[in-house]
Design a protein around this motif. Sequence first.
Motif, PDB file in Angstrom:
ATOM      1  N   ILE A 317       0.861  -1.193   0.000  1.00  0.00           N
ATOM      2  CA  ILE A 317       0.000   0.000   0.000  1.00  0.00           C
ATOM      3  C   ILE A 317       0.892   1.236   0.000  1.00  0.00           C
ATOM      4  O   ILE A 317       1.890   1.300   0.727  1.00  0.00           O
ATOM      5  CB  ILE A 317      -0.934   0.022   1.231  1.00  0.00           C
ATOM      6  CG1 ILE A 317      -1.882  -1.186   1.184  1.00  0.00           C
ATOM      7  CG2 ILE A 317      -1.735   1.322   1.289  1.00  0.00           C
ATOM      8  CD1 ILE A 317      -2.788  -1.302   2.397  1.00  0.00           C
ATOM      9  N   ILE A 318       0.519   2.219  -0.815  1.00  0.00           N
ATOM     10  CA  ILE A 318       1.238   3.489  -0.900  1.00  0.00           C
ATOM     11  C   ILE A 318       0.309   4.596  -0.423  1.00  0.00           C
ATOM     12  O   ILE A 318      -0.798   4.762  -0.942  1.00  0.00           O
ATOM     13  CB  ILE A 318       1.699   3.778  -2.346  1.00  0.00           C
ATOM     14  CG1 ILE A 318       2.617   2.661  -2.860  1.00  0.00           C
ATOM     15  CG2 ILE A 318       2.405   5.133  -2.428  1.00  0.00           C
ATOM     16  CD1 ILE A 318       2.872   2.698  -4.360  1.00  0.00           C
ATOM     17  N   ARG A 343      -3.587   3.317  10.237  1.00  0.00           N
ATOM     18  CA  ARG A 343      -4.271   2.243  10.960  1.00  0.00           C
ATOM     19  C   ARG A 343      -5.191   1.479  10.014  1.00  0.00           C
ATOM     20  O   ARG A 343      -5.229   0.234  10.023  1.00  0.00           O
ATOM     21  CB  ARG A 343      -5.066   2.864  12.121  1.00  0.00           C
ATOM     22  CG  ARG A 343      -6.014   1.939  12.867  1.00  0.00           C
ATOM     23  CD  ARG A 343      -5.240   0.974  13.739  1.00  0.00           C
ATOM     24  NE  ARG A 343      -6.118   0.068  14.452  1.00  0.00           N
ATOM     25  CZ  ARG A 343      -6.691  -1.012  13.928  1.00  0.00           C
ATOM     26  NH1 ARG A 343      -6.494  -1.318  12.655  1.00  0.00           N
ATOM     27  NH2 ARG A 343      -7.464  -1.789  14.658  1.00  0.00           N
ATOM     28  N   LEU A 344      -5.926   2.194   9.186  1.00  0.00           N
ATOM     29  CA  LEU A 344      -6.810   1.550   8.210  1.00  0.00           C
ATOM     30  C   LEU A 344      -6.006   0.769   7.177  1.00  0.00           C
ATOM     31  O   LEU A 344      -6.420  -0.308   6.740  1.00  0.00           O
ATOM     32  CB  LEU A 344      -7.673   2.603   7.512  1.00  0.00           C
ATOM     33  CG  LEU A 344      -8.906   3.096   8.278  1.00  0.00           C
ATOM     34  CD1 LEU A 344      -9.489   4.328   7.603  1.00  0.00           C
ATOM     35  CD2 LEU A 344      -9.956   1.987   8.364  1.00  0.00           C
ATOM     36  N   ALA A 345      -4.862   1.320   6.770  1.00  0.00           N
ATOM     37  CA  ALA A 345      -4.022   0.627   5.789  1.00  0.00           C
ATOM     38  C   ALA A 345      -3.557  -0.726   6.320  1.00  0.00           C
ATOM     39  O   ALA A 345      -3.508  -1.721   5.569  1.00  0.00           O
ATOM     40  CB  ALA A 345      -2.835   1.494   5.409  1.00  0.00           C
ATOM     41  N   PHE A 346      -3.228  -0.788   7.612  1.00  0.00           N
ATOM     42  CA  PHE A 346      -2.815  -2.063   8.225  1.00  0.00           C
ATOM     43  C   PHE A 346      -3.902  -3.128   8.048  1.00  0.00           C
ATOM     44  O   PHE A 346      -3.609  -4.313   7.875  1.00  0.00           O
ATOM     45  CB  PHE A 346      -2.543  -1.861   9.723  1.00  0.00           C
ATOM     46  CG  PHE A 346      -1.117  -1.525  10.055  1.00  0.00           C
ATOM     47  CD1 PHE A 346      -0.423  -0.557   9.349  1.00  0.00           C
ATOM     48  CD2 PHE A 346      -0.466  -2.170  11.101  1.00  0.00           C
ATOM     49  CE1 PHE A 346       0.889  -0.227   9.673  1.00  0.00           C
ATOM     50  CE2 PHE A 346       0.842  -1.853  11.439  1.00  0.00           C
ATOM     51  CZ  PHE A 346       1.528  -0.883  10.717  1.00  0.00           C
ATOM     52  N   ASP A 347      -5.176  -2.700   8.122  1.00  0.00           N
ATOM     53  CA  ASP A 347      -6.284  -3.652   8.051  1.00  0.00           C
ATOM     54  C   ASP A 347      -6.430  -4.315   6.690  1.00  0.00           C
ATOM     55  O   ASP A 347      -7.066  -5.365   6.584  1.00  0.00           O
ATOM     56  CB  ASP A 347      -7.601  -2.950   8.417  1.00  0.00           C
ATOM     57  CG  ASP A 347      -7.672  -2.575   9.892  1.00  0.00           C
ATOM     58  OD1 ASP A 347      -7.057  -3.280  10.716  1.00  0.00           O
ATOM     59  OD2 ASP A 347      -8.337  -1.573  10.213  1.00  0.00           O
ATOM     60  N   LEU A 355       4.404  -1.297   3.326  1.00  0.00           N
ATOM     61  CA  LEU A 355       3.696  -0.025   3.448  1.00  0.00           C
ATOM     62  C   LEU A 355       4.655   1.101   3.125  1.00  0.00           C
ATOM     63  O   LEU A 355       5.716   1.229   3.748  1.00  0.00           O
ATOM     64  CB  LEU A 355       3.156   0.146   4.883  1.00  0.00           C
ATOM     65  CG  LEU A 355       2.515   1.511   5.187  1.00  0.00           C
ATOM     66  CD1 LEU A 355       1.207   1.686   4.417  1.00  0.00           C
ATOM     67  CD2 LEU A 355       2.268   1.660   6.695  1.00  0.00           C
ATOM     68  N   ILE A 356       4.305   1.909   2.125  1.00  0.00           N
ATOM     69  CA  ILE A 356       5.065   3.116   1.793  1.00  0.00           C
ATOM     70  C   ILE A 356       4.193   4.280   2.240  1.00  0.00           C
ATOM     71  O   ILE A 356       3.126   4.527   1.671  1.00  0.00           O
ATOM     72  CB  ILE A 356       5.381   3.191   0.291  1.00  0.00           C
ATOM     73  CG1 ILE A 356       6.316   2.050  -0.108  1.00  0.00           C
ATOM     74  CG2 ILE A 356       6.025   4.520  -0.066  1.00  0.00           C
ATOM     75  CD1 ILE A 356       5.840   1.266  -1.289  1.00  0.00           C
TER      76      ILE A 356
END
Length: 416
Positions: A317-318, A343-347, A355-356
Amino acid sequence: MSDSHPSVSDDQVATDTRPTPRVVLKPRRALPFFGRHPWVFAGAISRIEGNPNTGDEVILLSDKGEFIAHGLYNPNSNIRVRLYSWAETETLDDSLWTSRLEQAVTLREEVGLLENFETSGCRLVFSESDQLSGLTIDRYGAWFLVQFSSLALSQKQDLIIGFLKARFPAKGIWLRTEKGMREAEGLEISDQLLDGEEPPAHFFLEENGIRYGMSMVTGQKTGFYLDQRENRLAAARYLKNHRTLELHCYTGAFALNAIIHGQAQSVLSYDSSQSAIDQATANAELNGIGNRIRFQTGKAYAVLEQFKAEGEQFDSIILDPPKMARHRSGVKQALKGYFSLNRLAFDVLKPGGILITCSCSGLISQVEFQQMLASVSQHTGRHMQILEQRSQPADHPVSPSCPENQYLKCFICRVL
């Protein structure tokens, strides 16, 4: 400049030779300025000796009368004086401004950013870092986009135009205005042509071997985010065979690097601006990879919430959101925003995923951004490894005396 000088009256001579006005600081306020920080806020000033007009040169003194620096005065701004020289015998004349401009250009030449002149782009002058607080110049081919964030320095506009025309085969010089500068500096200017030809409706920029269509006149900032040039390439190295999600994609530069240089399997990219999505789609087609990237309009938080609800997972995810903190009072709220987004990106990021995550908020430090990521790791119970902590390229240099100009943070992370 003309060699001939009109005659002047005795009154004018007296005016021209008046003592340079002096700005005297309050007690215990001088240390940052001895340390070469260039912004003197109104609250640090005890008194002004003389009657400086807007844009006049002033001398900054400590409360004990010690010389500190030469600066330009602006009674309309909370930054009452911007400092440019700490040499007592130096004056802020045309030769100083020309010398500073030449020093800035020389750096860009030395690091190869003026090669492939017709199709390349770079930041030619970066405000405080180039000892020209309040002036930014971006170059796209032979067009130059000038931005002022200092009313006093905007009065040097003719000198700046003359320098660019003498130094480069300039086709045109265009003024771009920055949001909030009218209010902050009393700058009554608007976007306009300063010299030569208007920039083309579409300019084709080449960066990292990738071509982008862009607009210098209507695009965000000055049309392209030159500061992420090296970070896009670095991030791509981690994305081989990945199914990648990108948010705040603007005109698609991270996505195109992911496919072309990173050999990502596919990229799904979102931006809230339809015009940005249209340009990003055109850029993917221009480079022959339109079948491997899908650009769609969407707001980052809503997109992530939807993917979370659907149980969707990505290999990488970027996140490259716009500036979240414009004033110091907004830092706490901005950090909450960055926390929620990451936090949402982790999900929706697979275990072991990349993760960038970026921030262009200069008021938030590298340490604060890292602490925010630590909180995300704590709340999710997922271990994070920071693989690279990246910042700005050489045409956006950082002055250690003015840490505010180290604004860009790009963390490349692995999330287990």
